[in-house]
Design an enzyme around this catalytic site. Structure first.
Site, PDB file in Angstrom:
ATOM      1  N   ARG A  18       0.860  -1.123  -0.269  1.00  0.00           N
ATOM      2  CA  ARG A  18      -0.136  -0.257   0.495  1.00  0.00           C
ATOM      3  C   ARG A  18       0.998   1.403  -0.274  1.00  0.00           C
ATOM      4  O   ARG A  18       0.465   2.491  -0.972  1.00  0.00           O
ATOM      5  CB  ARG A  18      -1.591   0.219   1.045  1.00  0.00           C
ATOM      6  CG  ARG A  18      -1.839  -1.235   0.982  1.00  0.00           C
ATOM      7  CD  ARG A  18      -2.820  -0.912   2.596  1.00  0.00           C
ATOM      8  NE  ARG A  18      -2.435  -1.755   3.744  1.00  0.00           N
ATOM      9  CZ  ARG A  18      -2.854  -0.943   4.292  1.00  0.00           C
ATOM     10  NH1 ARG A  18      -3.699  -0.988   4.692  1.00  0.00           N
ATOM     11  NH2 ARG A  18      -1.880  -1.242   5.405  1.00  0.00           N
ATOM     12  N   ASN A  36      -6.074  -3.023   1.433  1.00  0.00           N
ATOM     13  CA  ASN A  36      -6.251  -4.575   1.476  1.00  0.00           C
ATOM     14  C   ASN A  36      -7.360  -4.698   1.485  1.00  0.00           C
ATOM     15  O   ASN A  36      -8.928  -4.010   2.316  1.00  0.00           O
ATOM     16  CB  ASN A  36      -5.464  -4.198   2.933  1.00  0.00           C
ATOM     17  CG  ASN A  36      -4.485  -4.327   3.303  1.00  0.00           C
ATOM     18  OD1 ASN A  36      -3.255  -4.029   1.894  1.00  0.00           O
ATOM     19  ND2 ASN A  36      -3.675  -4.602   4.518  1.00  0.00           N
TER      20      ASN A  36
END
Length: 90
Positions: A18, A36
């Site tokens: 990320r 996620n």
């Protein structure tokens, strides 16, 4: 403007994916988000100029150094939400 939804599969959680995507997207001037998913995948919604979006897709295919990308799905997205920046959600 191009807008796509990416689903990245493999060893992509717990490896800085990320943060990696956030940095790449901001450097390319893109907007959207990365998050996620509960199934262990990572989802990216990205919008911006065609060449920049394509560059982010290429970056996501490789991922950060400790990631192992097994598959990357790209879907055109016709949503109408407006994103002013790129962020990490979820």
């Amino acid at each position: 403007m191009k807008r796509v939804l990416l689903t990245i599969k493999g060893k992509v959680q717990g490896v800085g994916f990320r943060r990696f995507t956030l940095q790449k997207a901001r450097a390319l001037g893109l907007t959207g988000y990365v998050r996620n998913l509960d199934d262990g995948n990572v989802e990216v919604l990205v919008q911006g100029a065609y060449p920049a979006v394509d560059q982010l897709i290429i970056s996501c295919e490789q991922g950060p150094i400790h990631a192992e990308v097994n598959d990357l799905l790209v879907e055109e997205d016709d949503g109408d939400e407006i994103y002013l920046d790129f962020s990490v959600t979820g």
